[in-house]
Design an enzyme around this catalytic site. Structure first.
Site, PDB file in Angstrom:
ATOM      1  N   LYS A  85       0.795  -1.317  -0.125  1.00  0.00           N
ATOM      2  CA  LYS A  85       0.129  -0.110   0.129  1.00  0.00           C
ATOM      3  C   LYS A  85       0.982   1.408   0.097  1.00  0.00           C
ATOM      4  O   LYS A  85       0.575   2.107  -0.665  1.00  0.00           O
ATOM      5  CB  LYS A  85      -1.055  -0.042   1.212  1.00  0.00           C
ATOM      6  CG  LYS A  85      -2.049  -0.899   1.230  1.00  0.00           C
ATOM      7  CD  LYS A  85      -3.013  -0.748   2.418  1.00  0.00           C
ATOM      8  CE  LYS A  85      -2.609  -0.982   3.625  1.00  0.00           C
ATOM      9  NZ  LYS A  85      -1.881  -2.438   4.053  1.00  0.00           N
ATOM     10  N   CYS A 175     -12.763   1.066  16.610  1.00  0.00           N
ATOM     11  CA  CYS A 175     -10.987   0.643  16.166  1.00  0.00           C
ATOM     12  C   CYS A 175     -10.150   0.270  17.300  1.00  0.00           C
ATOM     13  O   CYS A 175      -9.797  -0.615  17.682  1.00  0.00           O
ATOM     14  CB  CYS A 175     -10.680   1.643  15.058  1.00  0.00           C
ATOM     15  SG  CYS A 175      -9.027   1.508  14.715  1.00  0.00           S
ATOM     16  N   MET A 176     -10.129   1.360  18.223  1.00  0.00           N
ATOM     17  CA  MET A 176      -9.222   1.114  19.214  1.00  0.00           C
ATOM     18  C   MET A 176      -9.804   1.736  20.736  1.00  0.00           C
ATOM     19  O   MET A 176      -9.018   2.006  21.631  1.00  0.00           O
ATOM     20  CB  MET A 176      -7.994   1.748  18.964  1.00  0.00           C
ATOM     21  CG  MET A 176      -7.865   3.085  18.241  1.00  0.00           C
ATOM     22  SD  MET A 176      -8.151   4.551  18.820  1.00  0.00           S
ATOM     23  CE  MET A 176      -9.210   4.942  20.047  1.00  0.00           C
ATOM     24  N   MET A 367      -7.374  -5.579  16.326  1.00  0.00           N
ATOM     25  CA  MET A 367      -8.724  -5.376  16.085  1.00  0.00           C
ATOM     26  C   MET A 367      -9.266  -6.687  17.047  1.00  0.00           C
ATOM     27  O   MET A 367     -10.542  -6.702  17.392  1.00  0.00           O
ATOM     28  CB  MET A 367      -9.250  -5.329  14.844  1.00  0.00           C
ATOM     29  CG  MET A 367      -9.209  -4.092  14.226  1.00  0.00           C
ATOM     30  SD  MET A 367      -9.731  -2.808  15.132  1.00  0.00           S
ATOM     31  CE  MET A 367      -8.219  -1.819  15.575  1.00  0.00           C
ATOM     32  N   GLY A 404      -4.806   1.117  14.135  1.00  0.00           N
ATOM     33  CA  GLY A 404      -5.434   0.803  12.799  1.00  0.00           C
ATOM     34  C   GLY A 404      -5.082   1.844  11.726  1.00  0.00           C
ATOM     35  O   GLY A 404      -4.933   1.773  10.588  1.00  0.00           O
ATOM     36  N   GLN A 405      -5.321   3.143  12.445  1.00  0.00           N
ATOM     37  CA  GLN A 405      -5.340   4.414  11.515  1.00  0.00           C
ATOM     38  C   GLN A 405      -4.012   5.475  11.891  1.00  0.00           C
ATOM     39  O   GLN A 405      -3.437   4.964  12.931  1.00  0.00           O
ATOM     40  CB  GLN A 405      -6.726   5.097  11.845  1.00  0.00           C
ATOM     41  CG  GLN A 405      -7.873   4.303  11.469  1.00  0.00           C
ATOM     42  CD  GLN A 405      -9.234   4.974  11.626  1.00  0.00           C
ATOM     43  OE1 GLN A 405      -9.488   5.747  10.592  1.00  0.00           O
ATOM     44  NE2 GLN A 405      -9.790   5.027  12.576  1.00  0.00           N
TER      45      GLN A 405
END
Lengths: 780, 153
Positions: A85, A175-176, A367, A404-405
């Protein structure tokens, strides 16, 4: 290229007709002898746009366009390496359908291009009108862990300090949030004590429900390199299906969904039974706590009254080591083995690994643990393993939560763009915290409301009910990513007004009343904060396309039009640095001290707390953290509520909210793939990535597929109590679920798997559990 | 008529410096079974060149190929894209004087195994070495750093 060289290409027999445009361009270029040396590009630094790893990239720009990236060899995060990516990042900016202009939805459903002036006035007018008629409870902002710090800070200041509402929450709630509550309940301060240096210092790495080879590939490479150099390094993969990470594991522990709670308790049981407790560490640094365990009271956030509003609040009470011993009697290895569906020897192997004092243990999770109906509990239990064995706060021995972000930490968790938070771990429920924010923001005392706003799922439930009327969504795609999607579908003429800022059309912009075009990544200046507390700054390197503008600018301009310009008193052409320095005041002296903007400009990121220009790799650790005055050991100085000790929480096993039965006999678990970023709105526009994984699929166990008469590539129908959809089956693909489980990735907007998922949530963090619900699988 | 090797090379990359996509379908074997050593001529498929990543410092670049290289399962695009990437610099590496060994015109990172691209059946004519038997390339060919010359501190 001139006509003569073109003819030369033709003459050379290159079959032009069979060429794509790209081939032809390439052939023309080669014939013309054109070439560019990388030194002719201007190279700037930036963190990668995608995950929470925060890899450094160098961005090559020529003639106002990004032409290449390369892994930044100077970045301590990735040392020059990227993942697929990251290498394909620049094309993300140049999809043909970039949003270029503000567009308003007309009554017939079509879109009309309008000017920024009209658009900003419309947003200001809608928010002001809703505030005037319905009050601050009827407006909402739904933000993102992909917001830069500036976007998040502008939003939280505008919502809480300007509109006097706490209805701001981010997609990071999905997400977190469980990791946040894990760290808050145990250390009184969010974010890990460890850092990526643990990957070169640890001996054993335990992945708890975490497919790191796909989701944090560059960090996983660091572990693999550690193992290459030190062959006795072990990787343990605790998972509910085989993934690419499992291939590299020395021990693969396949548990039934939600039984990680029982597994962790069984390991604790054995640590106590085997005398592996570090008694001196526990005596000096740990207190014991116990919370509400009554399943009736807690619920799952999706049944009965909780299906509209989930406000359960845990109540902790002091506990003790003696109570822990009694509590753990329920988790003898034989019984846990039965619950988890694993051999007892595997539990013993895990216990001997955590109990081995001679080896550093690093626990990693993402996750699988966070998107969990008892996610905070599971976060607590993993950290408990480290507290009991004293394996915490030193190199190579830490519990480490991966994000994740790209700025879930930097923006959401540090700036506090959550319904209950303010910057630097502060809470709206605490008068002294509100007062500090009001003082820094120059507001009248009492401006910030004390009542927390809606958490993400309840915010959309309130929108569906009509309790929220005007909402602004930035940098996220909830109409793909929310659980149980059907319940949030909009009906025409519902009287709501939804503004969406994004860079591409998505199912979320499809339901928007107003679409605002945003600047992406290096089209604007920004700061992201990664998983290891590293703040990384970048400069604007290219102009955004069309009329796209950065999210923070959009918010500031709307605030100005609502008479709230005093919140942003900086020059229009130079507001990033002063905004950062104002934000930084929240952090100084708190143990969360951020670097100055000048320091960030010069560095490849700095890990907070940054004191006297020096970053901190290990928090709470003597010799590393400037706030620890002891000569040796750890000091959990942020945990004021527990006498500056860490809290060990006793947390039981409880089952998932929905379990397979005769009608819906399969577990459905959802997740990501290496090639796509979350809902795919960026990565699917990159040809190489889209062609690698063009569509979502249903991964089935081979035996289940055979029993159902389904082969690889066949169409199957998945049906849950909430929805049904058709997609392609994958058998023996990159992941292999056990019998009775089906896995579907969520990146594909035309196969919205969240139409099937359940909006059950963690009781403490209110993060949805996307990993467990029941479905039926049929041949389509 | 066949495409030139340079065109084929460009087609497999988003830009010069991006990892090439995998130009064949999954074969059910470990990548390293063919893409190691001196490479392997595979019947009916062609020559599989060896990897250029020889012990890239500290990042275990050899251990997880599909972290960077992906199969292509469709020829379609999701949406069009106008990205125009950096293209390969086909000029020769600079020489201090005629007859001096040229400096490498690209970074060495991730391309430590020079012979993967500069020797053997996969090496394109324009970058093929005249002396593949001399395996220690960096004895004579220096990496050209982009940051300019020496300056006294």
């Amino acid at each position: 290229m001139n006509r003569r060289t073109f003819l030369k290409v033709l003459g050379s027999g290159v079959p032009v007709a069979a060429f794509s445009c790209r081939d032809r361009r390439e052939a023309e270029r080669l014939a013309a002898g054109e070439s560019v040396n990388p030194s002719e590009l201007a190279w700037g630094k930036a963190p990668c746009r995608y995950c929470g790893t925060g890899c450094g990239v160098e961005v090559g720009v020529k003639d106002g366009r990004v032409m290449a990236v390369r892994g930044d060899e100077k970045s301590p995060v990735n040392r020059g390496l990227l993942c697929v990516k990251g290498y394909h990042l620049p094309a993300m900016l140049y999809g043909a359908d970039r949003l270029l202009h503000p567009q308003r939805r007309l009554p017939d459903g079509s879109l009309e291009r309008i000017s920024w002036d009209q658009a900003l006035a419309l947003v200001a007018d809608k928010f002001a009108h809703t505030l005037a008629t319905g009050g601050p409870g009827e407006v909402a902002v739904y933000g993102s862990g992909q917001w830069t710090v500036f976007d998040g800070y502008a939003a939280v200041k505008w919502v809480k300090g300007g509109m006097r509402s706490n209805n701001i929450d981010p997609n990071a709630r999905l997400c977190m949030a469980s990791a946040v509550m894990g760290f808050m309940t145990q250390f009184g301060s969010d974010e890990p004590m460890g850092c990526y240096d643990d990957f070169e210092a640890g001996d054993d790495f335990v992945l708890w429900g975490n497919n790191m080879a796909e989701m944090h590939p560059v960090l996983f490479s660091r572990i693999l390199e550690r193992k290459r150099q030190k062959p006795d390094v072990r990787i343990v993969d605790v998972a509910t299906r085989r993934t690419p990470s499992s291939q590299y594991a020395d021990l693969y522990v396949e548990i039934r969904p939600n039984t990680d709670l029982a597994l962790a308790n069984a390991v604790l049981h054995l640590l106590v039974a085997n005398g592996a407790v570090d008694r001196a560490f526990v005596r000096d640094n740990v207190v014991f706590m116990r919370g509400v365990e009554d399943l009736e009271e807690i619920g799952y956030g999706c049944y009965g009254e909780q299906a509209e509003r989930y406000v359960f609040k845990d109540r902790g009470r002091p506990s003790s080591f003696a109570e822990l011993e009694a509590f753990l009697a329920d988790y003898a290895p034989a019984r846990a083995a039965e619950i988890c569906g694993v051999p007892e020897e595997q539990i013993r192997a895990l216990a001997s690994l955590y109990g081995d004092r001679g080896r550093g243990t690093v626990s990693l999770w993402c996750m699988g643990v966070n998107q969990h109906v008892r996610g905070t509990w599971m976060n607590n239990l993993i950290t408990d393993l480290h507290l009991l064995t004293g394996k915490i706060g030193r190199p190579g021995a830490n519990p480490f939560s991966l994000t994740g972000q790209p700025s879930a930490c930097g923006t959401v968790r540090e700036v506090g763009t959550l319904a209950n938070r303010l910057p630097a771990d502060m809470l709206v429920t605490r008068p002294e915290h509100r007062a500090k924010a009001e003082e820094i923001w120059g507001l009248e005392p009492g401006t910030i409301p004390a009542q927390p706003g809606y958490h993400a799922v309840d915010m959309f439930r309130a929108l569906a009910r009509g309790d929220v009327k005007t909402m602004w969504i930035q940098t996220t795609n909830p109409w793909v990513s929310l659980p149980n999607l059907h319940r949030f579908e909009r009906r025409p003429g519902d009287g709501r007004f939804i503004v969406v800022s994004d860079i591409y059309p998505t199912p979320t912009t499809d339901v928007a009343d107003l679409i605002l075009p945003s600047a992406a990544w290096v089209e604007r200046e920004g700061v992201f904060g990664n998983s290891e507390r590293r703040s990384q700054q970048w400069e604007k390197l290219v102009e955004p396309p069309g009329e796209a503008r950065e999210d923070a600018w959009q918010i500031i301009e709307v605030a100005r039009r609502m008479g709230m310009g005093h919140l942003f008193p900086w020059p229009e052409d130079d507001w990033h640095e002063p905004m950062w320095e104002e934000y930084r005041r929240f952090t100084l002296g708190t143990g969360k001290d951020l670097a100055s903007y000048a320091e960030l400009r010069a560095a490849r990121g700095l890990r907070w707390p940054v004191v006297d220009g020096k970053e901190t790799p290990y928090r709470y650790a003597a010799g590393f953290d400037p706030y620890v005055k002891k000569a040796k050991g750890v000091h959990f100085y942020k945990a004021k509520a527990y006498g500056e000790r860490a809290a060990f929480w006793l947390r039981p096993y409880q089952p998932a909210a929905e379990v397979p039965d005769e009608e819906y006999p399969f577990w459905l678990t959802t997740g990501r793939v290496l090639e796509h970023w979350h809902t795919g709105s960026m990565t699917r526009r990159v040809g190489q990535l889209h062609r690698a994984v063009p569509a979502a699929y249903a991964e089935l166990n081979r035996a289940d597929a055979a029993a159902l008469g389904i082969g690889d590539g066949d169409r199957v129908r998945l049906r849950s109590r909430r929805g049904s959809l058709e997609l392609e089956a994958r058998v023996d693909g990159r992941g292999q679920p056990p019998r009775g489980t089906v896995f579907v990735p969520f990146f594909d907007e035309s196969v919205r798997i969240n139409e099937l998922t359940l909006d059950a949530m963690d009781n403490i963090s209110k993060e949805p559990d996307y990993k467990k619900c029941a479905v039926r699988v049929e041949r389509a | 008529m066949a495409k030139t090797p340079a065109v084929v090379r460009a087609e497999r990359r988003l830009y010069d410096g991006a990892p090439p996509v995998i130009p064949h379908q999954p074969l059910g074997a470990a990548c390293i079974a063919c893409h190691d050593g001196d490479g392997l001529a595979v019947p009916d498929l062609g020559y599989a060149p060896p990897m250029p990543h020889a012990a890239t410092a500290g990042m275990s670049a050899l251990s997880h190929c599909q972290q960077c290289h992906v199969f292509q399962r469709t020829g379609e695009r999701f949406r069009d894209n106008s990205f125009a990437g950096l293209r390969q610099d086909l000029r020769r590496g600079r020489r201090l004087y005629g007859g001096a060994p040229p400096v490498m015109p690209h970074p060495v990172f991730m391309r430590e195994n020079c012979t993967a691209c500069h020797a053997g059946p996969a090496a394109r004519e324009e970058i093929r070495t005249s002396h593949p038997e001399r395996r220690n390339c960096r004895q004579c060919h220096l990496e050209e750093r982009l940051s300019g010359g020496f300056q006294r501190p």
